[in-house]
Design an enzyme around this catalytic site. Structure first.
Site, short mmCIF file in Angstrom:
data_model
loop_
_atom_site.label_atom_id
_atom_site.label_comp_id
_atom_site.label_asym_id
_atom_site.label_seq_id
_atom_site.Cartn_x
_atom_site.Cartn_y
_atom_site.Cartn_z
N HIS A 45 -11.81 0.31 -3.03
CA HIS A 45 -10.81 0.45 -1.94
C HIS A 45 -10.67 1.74 -1.84
CE1 HIS A 45 -7.28 -0.74 0.63
NE2 HIS A 45 -6.56 -0.05 -0.32
N SER A 48 -13.39 -1.82 1.12
CA SER A 48 -12.04 -1.67 2.17
C SER A 48 -11.48 -0.37 2.18
CB SER A 48 -10.92 -2.77 1.78
OG SER A 48 -10.56 -2.56 0.11
N GLU A 108 -8.33 1.77 3.37
CA GLU A 108 -6.78 1.85 3.77
C GLU A 108 -6.41 3.10 4.89
OE1 GLU A 108 -4.39 1.16 0.29
OE2 GLU A 108 -2.81 2.94 0.97
N ASP A 114 7.21 1.90 -2.26
CA ASP A 114 7.94 2.84 -2.83
C ASP A 114 9.47 3.06 -2.62
OD1 ASP A 114 5.65 4.12 -3.94
OD2 ASP A 114 5.09 4.85 -1.91
N PHE A 170 -0.63 14.26 -4.79
CA PHE A 170 -0.85 12.54 -4.83
C PHE A 170 -0.81 12.32 -6.29
CE2 PHE A 170 -3.38 13.06 -0.90
CZ PHE A 170 -2.50 12.65 0.03
C1 LIG Z 1 -3.18 -0.24 -3.40
C2 LIG Z 1 -1.71 0.08 -3.21
C3 LIG Z 1 -1.15 0.07 -1.86
C4 LIG Z 1 0.10 0.76 -1.68
N1 LIG Z 1 0.65 0.74 -0.29
C5 LIG Z 1 1.83 0.69 -0.17
C6 LIG Z 1 2.62 0.53 1.00
O1 LIG Z 1 2.09 0.18 2.10
N2 LIG Z 1 3.77 0.90 1.21
C7 LIG Z 1 4.74 1.38 0.03
O2 LIG Z 1 5.86 1.79 0.22
N3 LIG Z 1 4.02 1.51 -1.12
C8 LIG Z 1 2.71 1.22 -1.35
N4 LIG Z 1 2.23 1.48 -2.52
C9 LIG Z 1 3.00 1.94 -3.59
C10 LIG Z 1 3.79 1.04 -4.42
O3 LIG Z 1 4.51 0.19 -3.70
C11 LIG Z 1 4.44 1.60 -5.56
O4 LIG Z 1 3.65 2.15 -6.45
C12 LIG Z 1 5.82 0.86 -6.14
O5 LIG Z 1 6.50 1.76 -6.91
C13 LIG Z 1 5.15 -0.45 -7.00
O6 LIG Z 1 4.89 -1.42 -6.13
P1 LIG Z 1 4.14 -2.76 -6.82
O7 LIG Z 1 4.03 -3.65 -5.91
O8 LIG Z 1 3.02 -2.50 -7.87
O9 LIG Z 1 5.49 -3.03 -7.64
P2 LIG Z 1 5.94 -4.25 -8.67
O10 LIG Z 1 4.61 -4.98 -9.23
O11 LIG Z 1 6.94 -4.86 -8.42
O12 LIG Z 1 5.94 -3.17 -10.07
C14 LIG Z 1 7.06 -2.24 -10.10
C15 LIG Z 1 7.64 -1.78 -11.46
O13 LIG Z 1 8.68 -2.75 -11.75
C16 LIG Z 1 8.28 -3.13 -13.07
N5 LIG Z 1 8.44 -4.66 -12.94
C17 LIG Z 1 7.68 -5.68 -12.33
N6 LIG Z 1 8.04 -6.76 -12.25
C18 LIG Z 1 9.30 -6.50 -13.39
C19 LIG Z 1 10.40 -7.78 -13.72
N7 LIG Z 1 10.22 -9.03 -13.44
N8 LIG Z 1 11.37 -7.07 -14.36
C20 LIG Z 1 11.35 -5.71 -14.86
N9 LIG Z 1 10.45 -4.92 -14.42
C21 LIG Z 1 9.42 -5.42 -13.76
C22 LIG Z 1 6.83 -2.97 -13.30
O14 LIG Z 1 6.20 -2.59 -14.65
C23 LIG Z 1 6.64 -1.50 -12.50
O15 LIG Z 1 6.99 -0.54 -13.30
C24 LIG Z 1 0.85 1.00 -2.72
C25 LIG Z 1 0.31 1.04 -4.14
C26 LIG Z 1 -0.98 0.62 -4.15
C27 LIG Z 1 -1.50 0.64 -5.85
#
Ligand SMILES: Cc1cc2nc3c(=O)[nH]c(=O)nc-3n(C[C@H](O)[C@H](O)[C@H](O)COP(=O)(O)OP(=O)(O)OC[C@H]3O[C@@H](n4cnc5c(N)ncnc54)[C@H](O)[C@@H]3O)c2cc1C
Length: 290
Positions: free
Chosen positions: A262, A8, A10, A102, A212
């Site tokens: 990806h 895929s 991005e 983010d 990055f």
């Molecule tokens: C493939 C990919 C695509 C991305 N695309 C985007 C995008 O389009 N837009 C954007 O803004 N960002 C994007 N990001 C970045 C991403 O949003 C950030 O890395 C963000 O900080 C974490 O997202 P996550 O979904 O992994 O978070 P989560 O899985 O929610 O985790 C975030 C943090 O919280 C902690 N955590 C999770 N659950 C809990 C809980 N219940 N209690 C306490 N702590 C918890 C985790 O350990 C982690 O440190 C992307 C990242 C990747 C890898």
């Protein structure tokens, strides 16, 4: 490499007329190698779900390739997510990349996550309200999420996110294959069997890649950083070196069990296609295989 791998690309929503025009040519070139899908990011702060939607429509129209929008907790409410899901369903979307997002610099402002705090909350909401209408991809961090309290806590939250209903995983970029293999071992021990697809960032410049990596907590091996720094003013040599480093990484991953790749294209076709050709992926049969 067999035809069961998935690939895929991005993209991000362009913000300028030049960016929009360039994206059409970029997606045309990338679509020619028949990826399984394009994914389209959604910027932090809730500022551009509209941009994601418009880019999605354009890419589908111009390429006919499946497109997966990213959705984030940041800046979203149950009502806005429900409305976006309706719209995506109407547009024929079958797959969504679900993230926390983010956090904006003003993380405590109204743009910070409000109704959904973590990606797992959003995964649960989509499953509860839409059942299996969408395939859900979530993020993973082989080298740990930069804001996590510890590797084990991060992994435990990741496990819960998968249990909430993820179908597949896209990892953060990394340059240490062993970090991915260690993550796979932990997944195996935890009974996580869904595809964990490595996120690959081609190296096309020194300062970009350093930025990055610093931004997402990825380790750029010292020897790679030193070589890139030395080659900073010799672009062709730097591009060649970066290509050889990332080609070797991809080969190691694919030959040792990674289910696909990806690519973070940053809306450029050249670096990703050079890697693609180096890896001999041209002609590999693709098509959704989950
Ligand atoms: C493939 C990919 C695509 C991305 N695309 C985007 C995008 O389009 N837009 C954007 O803004 N960002 C994007 N990001 C970045 C991403 O949003 C950030 O890395 C963000 O900080 C974490 O997202 P996550 O979904 O992994 O978070 P989560 O899985 O929610 O985790 C975030 C943090 O919280 C902690 N955590 C999770 N659950 C809990 C809980 N219940 N209690 C306490 N702590 C918890 C985790 O350990 C982690 O440190 C992307 C990242 C990747 C890898």
């Amino acid at each position: 490499m067999s035809s069961k791998h998935r690939f895929s690309f991005e993209l991000f929503p362009p913000r300028t007329p030049e960016g929009i025009a360039k994206l059409q040519s970029v997606t045309g070139q990338l679509a020619a190698v028949r990826p399984d899908f394009f994914s389209i990011t959604h910027g932090a702060g809730g500022s551009d779900q509209e941009g994601t939607y418009e880019t999605l429509l354009t890419v589908v129209e111009h390429t006919g390739v499946e497109v997966a929008p990213h959705m984030t907790c940041v800046g979203s409410t149950r009502a806005t997510i429900a409305a976006h899901l309706d719209r995506y369903r109407e547009a024929g979307v079958k797959r969504i990349v679900v993230l926390r997002g983010d956090l904006p610099a003003t993380a405590l402002s109204s743009a910070a996550p409000a109704e959904f705090h973590y990606a797992s909350d959003l995964v649960s909401f989509i499953r509860e309200t839409r059942g299996d209408a969408f395939k859900i991809e979530v993020a993973a961090y082989p080298e740990m999420h930069p804001q996590a309290v510890s590797p084990s806590a991060d992994f435990e939250y990741f496990r819960r996110k998968v249990e909430a209903g993820a179908d597949a995983v896209l990892t953060q970029l990394f340059y240490n294959a062993d970090a991915y293999f260690d993550f796979m071992e932990r997944c195996d021990k935890a009974g996580i069997r869904i595809p964990i697809v490595p996120g690959i960032m081609p190296i096309a410049g020194f300062s970009n890649i350093v930025r990055f990596c610093a931004g997402c907590g990825a380790d750029l091996p010292r020897w790679v950083r030193l070589r890139l720094e030395e080659l900073e003013n010799d672009r062709p040599a730097l591009v060649d070196f970066g290509l050889s480093v990332v080609t070797r990484l991809c080969e190691t991953l694919l030959h040792n069990g990674a289910p696909g790749l990806h690519f973070y294209t940053i809306n450029q076709a050249g670096p990703t296609l050079r890697l693609w050709n180096n890896l001999g992926l041209k002609g590999e049969e693709t098509g959704s295989r989950e």
